[in-house]
Design a protein around this motif. Structure first.
Motif, PDB file in Angstrom:
ATOM      1  N   PRO A 127      15.866-112.145 -10.648  1.00 53.00           N
ATOM      2  CA  PRO A 127      14.671-111.504 -10.090  1.00 53.00           C
ATOM      3  C   PRO A 127      13.898-112.520  -9.240  1.00 53.00           C
ATOM      4  O   PRO A 127      14.003-113.729  -9.462  1.00 53.00           O
ATOM      5  N   TYR A 128      13.144-112.032  -8.277  1.00 53.48           N
ATOM      6  CA  TYR A 128      12.351-112.934  -7.436  1.00 53.48           C
ATOM      7  C   TYR A 128      11.073-112.244  -6.978  1.00 53.48           C
ATOM      8  O   TYR A 128      10.958-111.021  -6.985  1.00 53.48           O
ATOM      9  N   ILE A 129      10.144-113.083  -6.591  1.00 51.02           N
ATOM     10  CA  ILE A 129       8.875-112.640  -6.018  1.00 51.02           C
ATOM     11  C   ILE A 129       8.973-112.872  -4.514  1.00 51.02           C
ATOM     12  O   ILE A 129       9.244-113.995  -4.072  1.00 51.02           O
ATOM     13  N   LEU A 130       8.777-111.822  -3.732  1.00 53.83           N
ATOM     14  CA  LEU A 130       8.851-111.930  -2.281  1.00 53.83           C
ATOM     15  C   LEU A 130       7.531-112.497  -1.766  1.00 53.83           C
ATOM     16  O   LEU A 130       6.469-111.912  -1.979  1.00 53.83           O
ATOM     17  N   MET A 131       7.602-113.629  -1.091  1.00 55.41           N
ATOM     18  CA  MET A 131       6.400-114.326  -0.627  1.00 55.41           C
ATOM     19  C   MET A 131       6.299-114.296   0.897  1.00 55.41           C
ATOM     20  O   MET A 131       6.136-115.312   1.545  1.00 55.41           O
ATOM     21  N   VAL A 132       6.423-113.088   1.425  1.00 54.55           N
ATOM     22  CA  VAL A 132       6.343-112.878   2.863  1.00 54.55           C
ATOM     23  C   VAL A 132       5.274-111.820   3.099  1.00 54.55           C
ATOM     24  O   VAL A 132       5.294-110.766   2.459  1.00 54.55           O
ATOM     25  N   PRO A 133       4.344-112.075   3.998  1.00 52.30           N
ATOM     26  CA  PRO A 133       3.326-111.064   4.265  1.00 52.30           C
ATOM     27  C   PRO A 133       3.960-109.737   4.674  1.00 52.30           C
ATOM     28  O   PRO A 133       4.938-109.712   5.426  1.00 52.30           O
ATOM     29  N   GLN A 134       3.418-108.664   4.175  1.00 53.37           N
ATOM     30  CA  GLN A 134       3.904-107.319   4.472  1.00 53.37           C
ATOM     31  C   GLN A 134       2.827-106.565   5.249  1.00 53.37           C
ATOM     32  O   GLN A 134       1.640-106.674   4.920  1.00 53.37           O
ATOM     33  N   GLN A 135       3.232-105.797   6.233  1.00 49.95           N
ATOM     34  CA  GLN A 135       2.292-104.949   6.970  1.00 49.95           C
ATOM     35  C   GLN A 135       1.989-103.718   6.129  1.00 49.95           C
ATOM     36  O   GLN A 135       2.897-103.157   5.522  1.00 49.95           O
ATOM     37  N   PRO A 136       0.745-103.306   6.082  1.00 54.59           N
ATOM     38  CA  PRO A 136       0.429-102.087   5.336  1.00 54.59           C
ATOM     39  C   PRO A 136       1.078-100.876   6.023  1.00 54.59           C
ATOM     40  O   PRO A 136       1.301-100.889   7.233  1.00 54.59           O
ATOM     41  N   ALA A 137       1.370 -99.861   5.233  1.00 52.34           N
ATOM     42  CA  ALA A 137       1.936 -98.638   5.792  1.00 52.34           C
ATOM     43  C   ALA A 137       0.921 -98.005   6.739  1.00 52.34           C
ATOM     44  O   ALA A 137      -0.282 -97.991   6.444  1.00 52.34           O
ATOM     45  N   ARG A 138       1.397 -97.547   7.834  1.00 50.12           N
ATOM     46  CA  ARG A 138       0.502 -96.897   8.814  1.00 50.12           C
ATOM     47  C   ARG A 138       0.188 -95.489   8.333  1.00 50.12           C
ATOM     48  O   ARG A 138       1.048 -94.768   7.873  1.00 50.12           O
ATOM     49  N   ARG A 139      -1.057 -95.154   8.405  1.00 48.88           N
ATOM     50  CA  ARG A 139      -1.484 -93.809   7.982  1.00 48.88           C
ATOM     51  C   ARG A 139      -1.688 -92.958   9.244  1.00 48.88           C
ATOM     52  O   ARG A 139      -2.238 -93.442  10.216  1.00 48.88           O
ATOM     53  N   PRO A 140      -1.290 -91.696   9.158  1.00 47.41           N
ATOM     54  CA  PRO A 140      -1.469 -90.815  10.330  1.00 47.41           C
ATOM     55  C   PRO A 140      -2.917 -90.565  10.656  1.00 47.41           C
ATOM     56  O   PRO A 140      -3.824 -90.740   9.996  1.00 47.41           O
TER      57      PRO A 140
END
Length: 140
Positions: A127-140
């Motif tokens: 298992p691992y922790i992803l340490m990369v910034p993620q863009q928030p989901a775009r809302r309509p």
């Protein structure tokens, strides 16, 4: 803090430095209440980022296999992988690094070595922790 021994000072520095956060499995779930006998045994949950996947070392094994001088040099070299905050330790007073070393050595060797780092682009087997910034989901 006025410590009565280098080991006591080392214990304090380990706590305030957040070393257990990564190097002690279950630390977060225990709310910091694990006994020192369980501290710093490394972690098989990886930290994945552009550098690949790295693992928090078993410091109890590391300290048993290094001299005080080699321990200090390891921190001065700051040559490890993220997320270890090497730059926080590179300028730390030598006496503080030695105190941490002496405390960890006083705990004795316990546990197994952490998994080896996985290069970028390769999938880790743990298992691992992803340490990369993620863009928030775009809302309509």
């Amino acid at each position: 803090m006025k410590a009565s021994s280098p080991e006591e000072a080392g214990r304090y520095l380990i706590l305030v430095g957040g070393c257990n956060d990564c190097h002690t499995p279950g630390w977060d779930r225990s709310s910091g209440r694990l006994p020192a006998s369980e501290w710093l045994t490394g972690n098989d949950v990886g930290y994945r980022g552009p550098w690949g996947t790295s693992y928090a070392a078993n410091l109890r094994i590391t300290a048993q296999n290094l001299s005080e001088e080699a321990w200090v040099q390891m921190f001065r070299a700051a040559a490890g992988r993220p997320p270890m905050p090497w730059l926080n330790y590179v300028t730390m007073h030598e006496a503080d690094l030695v105190a941490m070393y002496r405390f960890i050595r006083s705990l004795g060797e316990k546990g197994a070595p952490a998994p080896r780092a996985v290069p970028p682009g390769e999938e880790p087997e743990t298992p691992y922790i992803l340490m990369v910034p993620q863009q928030p989901a775009r809302r309509p």
